[in-house]
Design a protein around this motif. Structure first.
Motif, PDB file in Angstrom:
ATOM      1  N   ASN A  21      -2.520   1.862  58.405  1.00 44.82           N
ATOM      2  CA  ASN A  21      -1.906   1.620  57.041  1.00 44.82           C
ATOM      3  C   ASN A  21      -0.400   1.431  57.479  1.00 44.82           C
ATOM      4  OD1 ASN A  21      -2.941   4.658  57.116  1.00 44.82           O
ATOM      5  ND2 ASN A  21      -0.931   4.527  55.502  1.00 44.82           N
ATOM      6  N   ASP A  22       0.518   2.014  56.718  1.00 45.12           N
ATOM      7  CA  ASP A  22       2.170   1.806  57.015  1.00 45.12           C
ATOM      8  C   ASP A  22       2.676   1.469  58.213  1.00 45.12           C
ATOM      9  OD1 ASP A  22       1.455   3.106  54.605  1.00 45.12           O
ATOM     10  OD2 ASP A  22       2.617   4.838  54.780  1.00 45.12           O
ATOM     11  N   PRO A  23       3.719   0.527  58.519  1.00 48.83           N
ATOM     12  CA  PRO A  23       4.398   0.345  59.499  1.00 48.83           C
ATOM     13  C   PRO A  23       5.459   1.740  59.562  1.00 48.83           C
ATOM     14  CG  PRO A  23       5.135  -1.115  57.840  1.00 48.83           C
ATOM     15  CD  PRO A  23       3.913  -0.616  57.404  1.00 48.83           C
ATOM     16  N   TYR A  37       2.913   2.627  63.793  1.00 46.56           N
ATOM     17  CA  TYR A  37       2.116   2.731  62.218  1.00 46.56           C
ATOM     18  C   TYR A  37       1.088   3.813  62.218  1.00 46.56           C
ATOM     19  CZ  TYR A  37      -0.719   0.179  65.884  1.00 46.56           C
ATOM     20  OH  TYR A  37      -1.344  -0.120  67.028  1.00 46.56           O
ATOM     21  N   GLN A  38       0.738   4.028  60.940  1.00 48.23           N
ATOM     22  CA  GLN A  38      -0.202   5.053  60.674  1.00 48.23           C
ATOM     23  C   GLN A  38      -1.515   4.391  61.175  1.00 48.23           C
ATOM     24  OE1 GLN A  38       0.188   7.876  58.188  1.00 48.23           O
ATOM     25  NE2 GLN A  38       1.859   7.475  59.634  1.00 48.23           N
ATOM     26  N   TYR A  39      -2.344   5.321  62.034  1.00 49.85           N
ATOM     27  CA  TYR A  39      -3.573   4.926  62.746  1.00 49.85           C
ATOM     28  C   TYR A  39      -4.593   5.920  62.860  1.00 49.85           C
ATOM     29  CZ  TYR A  39      -5.828   3.058  67.056  1.00 49.85           C
ATOM     30  OH  TYR A  39      -6.853   2.573  67.935  1.00 49.85           O
ATOM     31  N   ARG A  45     -11.665   3.855  58.677  1.00 47.53           N
ATOM     32  CA  ARG A  45     -11.117   4.157  57.447  1.00 47.53           C
ATOM     33  C   ARG A  45     -10.252   5.309  57.987  1.00 47.53           C
ATOM     34  NH1 ARG A  45     -15.066   2.962  53.506  1.00 47.53           N
ATOM     35  NH2 ARG A  45     -14.057   4.707  51.977  1.00 47.53           N
ATOM     36  N   TRP A  46      -9.203   5.634  56.512  1.00 44.22           N
ATOM     37  CA  TRP A  46      -8.268   6.423  56.780  1.00 44.22           C
ATOM     38  C   TRP A  46      -8.353   7.668  57.033  1.00 44.22           C
ATOM     39  CZ3 TRP A  46      -6.530  11.061  54.833  1.00 44.22           C
ATOM     40  CH2 TRP A  46      -4.966  11.091  54.961  1.00 44.22           C
ATOM     41  N   GLY A  47      -7.896   8.497  58.178  1.00 35.03           N
ATOM     42  CA  GLY A  47      -8.050   9.563  58.580  1.00 35.03           C
ATOM     43  C   GLY A  47      -7.364   9.975  60.074  1.00 35.03           C
ATOM     44  N   PHE A 142       5.948  15.957  49.757  1.00 31.31           N
ATOM     45  CA  PHE A 142       7.268  15.649  50.236  1.00 31.31           C
ATOM     46  C   PHE A 142       7.417  14.965  51.390  1.00 31.31           C
ATOM     47  CE2 PHE A 142      10.775  18.014  52.497  1.00 31.31           C
ATOM     48  CZ  PHE A 142      12.165  17.264  52.113  1.00 31.31           C
ATOM     49  N   ARG A 143       7.691  13.526  51.383  1.00 31.96           N
ATOM     50  CA  ARG A 143       7.174  12.789  52.493  1.00 31.96           C
ATOM     51  C   ARG A 143       7.901  11.683  52.762  1.00 31.96           C
ATOM     52  NH1 ARG A 143       2.405  12.703  49.294  1.00 31.96           N
ATOM     53  NH2 ARG A 143       2.052  10.515  48.291  1.00 31.96           N
ATOM     54  N   ASP A 144       7.756  10.971  53.824  1.00 37.86           N
ATOM     55  CA  ASP A 144       8.201   9.489  54.240  1.00 37.86           C
ATOM     56  C   ASP A 144       9.513   9.309  54.456  1.00 37.86           C
ATOM     57  OD1 ASP A 144       5.527   9.154  53.648  1.00 37.86           O
ATOM     58  OD2 ASP A 144       5.706   8.169  51.889  1.00 37.86           O
ATOM     59  N   PRO A 145      10.261  10.099  55.349  1.00 40.84           N
ATOM     60  CA  PRO A 145      11.767  10.008  55.673  1.00 40.84           C
ATOM     61  C   PRO A 145      11.936   8.785  56.513  1.00 40.84           C
ATOM     62  CG  PRO A 145      10.657  11.499  57.243  1.00 40.84           C
ATOM     63  CD  PRO A 145       9.482  11.082  56.354  1.00 40.84           C
ATOM     64  N   ASN A 285      -3.441  -2.906  49.792  1.00 37.46           N
ATOM     65  CA  ASN A 285      -3.531  -2.243  48.456  1.00 37.46           C
ATOM     66  C   ASN A 285      -4.371  -1.104  48.626  1.00 37.46           C
ATOM     67  OD1 ASN A 285      -3.643  -1.464  45.558  1.00 37.46           O
ATOM     68  ND2 ASN A 285      -2.831  -3.723  44.970  1.00 37.46           N
ATOM     69  N   TRP A 286      -3.867  -0.056  48.068  1.00 39.00           N
ATOM     70  CA  TRP A 286      -4.938   1.243  48.217  1.00 39.00           C
ATOM     71  C   TRP A 286      -5.946   1.232  47.544  1.00 39.00           C
ATOM     72  CZ3 TRP A 286      -5.214   4.401  51.881  1.00 39.00           C
ATOM     73  CH2 TRP A 286      -4.116   4.876  52.764  1.00 39.00           C
ATOM     74  N   GLN A 287      -6.173   0.331  46.407  1.00 40.48           N
ATOM     75  CA  GLN A 287      -7.093   0.260  45.527  1.00 40.48           C
ATOM     76  C   GLN A 287      -8.406  -0.077  46.403  1.00 40.48           C
ATOM     77  OE1 GLN A 287      -6.069  -2.862  42.708  1.00 40.48           O
ATOM     78  NE2 GLN A 287      -5.485  -1.307  41.175  1.00 40.48           N
TER      79      GLN A 287
END
Ligand code: FRU
Length: 492
Positions: A21-23, A37-39, A45-47, A142-145, A285-287
């Protein structure tokens, strides 16, 4: 064969295998652009969130490296940023080696806090700071600095979110280890359900010496096309706090499509003239992100965009500043010999396309259209990635001159049934400029990114067409010129 699957993006980044997901931590250092990136190293799937890693020398061709920062026990490594600590303010540098420092959210079941790690080998291996966390508010969310060096105050600045409260917090630090809170930003007019992945960057205003601060926020829900999206504010930042200069209620979207999320900008870019900031987003899209019909990978990044502002001056009214997003110049060498057409009769154009036949690109190309919309006409409609066998499958894009809207309709774009939230028709307000509308349409095997009127409006969407969906047909009137250029793949 790794990069040859039917839905494999040919000139966008996607991982060889597994979920992204996110860069994260976009940064330039010593000849290399880093894309973390989120990997998920263990599945599609996400995890097991881990920082994956890829590098590039030109922002176009990427090489995937081993994961950079792995999850540790049950602590996952969430989104964040990366800086080059040239003056070794952190003291992590040794023997004159400049440290790269990553700032990320450590995610535990009931707690998110900000941590740092450093690398002394150009991002290949990372050591976690022994005194983590560097900021802990004892909160679940509380995230994503986003961290960057603020030259005027000679301080590191962090923007980080309380997602559900839609509150951005600002911190300052001399050394990346001790952080002091300096301000907050909220916006009563935000249509977002929650905020994620903030970015704050100073950008140039075209044709002036001015610069303004751009605050981009990802919207966890409530975006114009439904589900995830992004909005932005413009204003002032003094190193302590951001103040928006937009009128309350003047809501600005970064992109109008369904698949543009978590975009952030590069730190430490080489100084080149008055170049703008450069962003990359997650094309999703998270949907339905976990349900995309791709394998063995799931998720891709958007094209890198240069971000600038324009100042629109109408006599008697205050100037209006707007974001402009343009695909980076570095993509130009990928473009091949153009098919060109000028005229007004779409039947004649379709005829010429038919004649050109197999010399036209099929699933990776740049389509540039110039339209002269008339208020009463039906407007221009293009069916691309059209199934040449039974014609039941196509992605429609176009311009509606009556409603003054750009649209993309992917209801019948191929595989759409994996989620009820996937099919649909998406629109963006768009007015002709000097009587013309120009569309730059970047088509890849599983996406369409539209840049309208020189980056005034953008619309990013995924599509999953069948292998014989290679046709293109034009309808309506108001068309003035068409250019089609093949795009060379980036995977060797
Ligand atoms: C955004 C996000 C971030 C979080 C990360 C977790 O897509 O939810 O807020 O840090 O993804 O993977």
């Amino acid at each position: 064969t790794t990069y040859r699957q039917a839905f494999r993006p040919q000139y966008h980044f996607s991982p060889r295998a597994n979920w992204i997901n996110d860069p994260n931590g976009l940064v330039y250092f010593d000849g290399e652009y880093h894309l973390f990136y989120q990997y998920n190293p263990y599945g599609s799937r996400w995890g097991h969130m881990t920082w994956g890693h890829a590098i590039s020398r030109d922002l176009v061709h990427w090489k995937e490296l081993p994961p950079a920062i792995p999850e540790e026990g049950s602590t996952m490594i969430f989104s964040g940023s990366c800086v080059v600590d040239k003056n070794n303010t952190s003291g992590f540098g040794q023997n004159g080696v400049i440290p790269m420092v990553a700032v990320y959210t450590a995610h535990q079941t009931n707690r998110q806090s900000q941590h740092i790690a450093y690398s002394l080998d150009r991002g290949r291996t990372w050591t976690k700071y022994i005194a983590n966390p560097v900021i802990d508010l004892n909160k679940k969310d509380f995230r994503d600095p986003k961290v960057f060096w603020h030259e005027p105050t000679q301080r590191w600045v962090m923007v980080v979110l309380l997602p559900a409260e839609k509150k951005a917090l600002f911190y300052q630090s001399p050394n990346l280890k001790q952080w002091t809170k300096s301000g907050e930003f909220t916006a009563a007019d935000s249509p977002a359900t929650i905020w994620e992945c903030p970015d704050l960057v100073e950008v140039p205003v075209d044709g002036t010496l001015e610069r303004k601060w751009l605050l981009m926020l990802s919207m966890g829900g409530g975006a114009p096309a439904g589900g995830s999206g992004m909005q932005y504010y413009l204003g002032r930042f003094d190193g302590k706090s951001f103040v928006s200069e937009l009128k309350p209620g003047d809501v600005r979207y970064v992109d109008w499509g369904k698949d543009y999320y978590a975009a952030i900008t590069f730190n430490n870019l080489p100084v080149r003239g008055n170049r703008g900031a450069i962003s990359i987003g997650w094309m999703n899209n998270w949907q339905y992100a976990n349900d995309l019909p791709t394998a063995p990978f799931r998720g891709a990044m958007t094209l890198p965009r240069e971000l600038r502002l324009v100042k629109l001056q109408n006599s008697g009214t205050p100037a209006r500043y707007e974001l402009r997003q343009r695909p980076i110049q570095e993509l130009k060498p990928l473009l091949g010999a153009p098919f060109r057409w000028t005229g007004t009769d779409v039947a004649q154009l379709n005829e010429q396309l038919h004649t050109a036949g197999s010399s036209l690109p099929t699933d990776t190309y740049l389509l540039t259209l110039e339209l002269e919309p008339k208020q009463i006409s039906p407007g221009v409609r293009v069916q691309l990635r059209k199934n040449s066998q039974d014609e039941t499958e196509a992605t429609a894009i176009g311009y509606d001159p009556v409603r003054q809207q750009l649209f993309l309709d992917r209801s019948r774009s191929g595989q759409t049934g994996f989620s009820k939230d996937f099919p649909g028709r998406f629109t963006a307000p768009l007015k002709p400029q000097n009587g013309r509308v120009t569309l730059q349409v970047w088509v890849d095997r599983s996406s369409v990114e539209i840049f309208a009127n020189d980056g005034q409006v953008t619309m990013t969407n995924q599509i999953f067409p069948g292998p014989s969906a290679t046709g293109i047909t034009f309808f309506g009137d108001g068309l003035r010129s068409v250019i089609i250029q093949p795009i060379e793949g980036i995977w060797r």
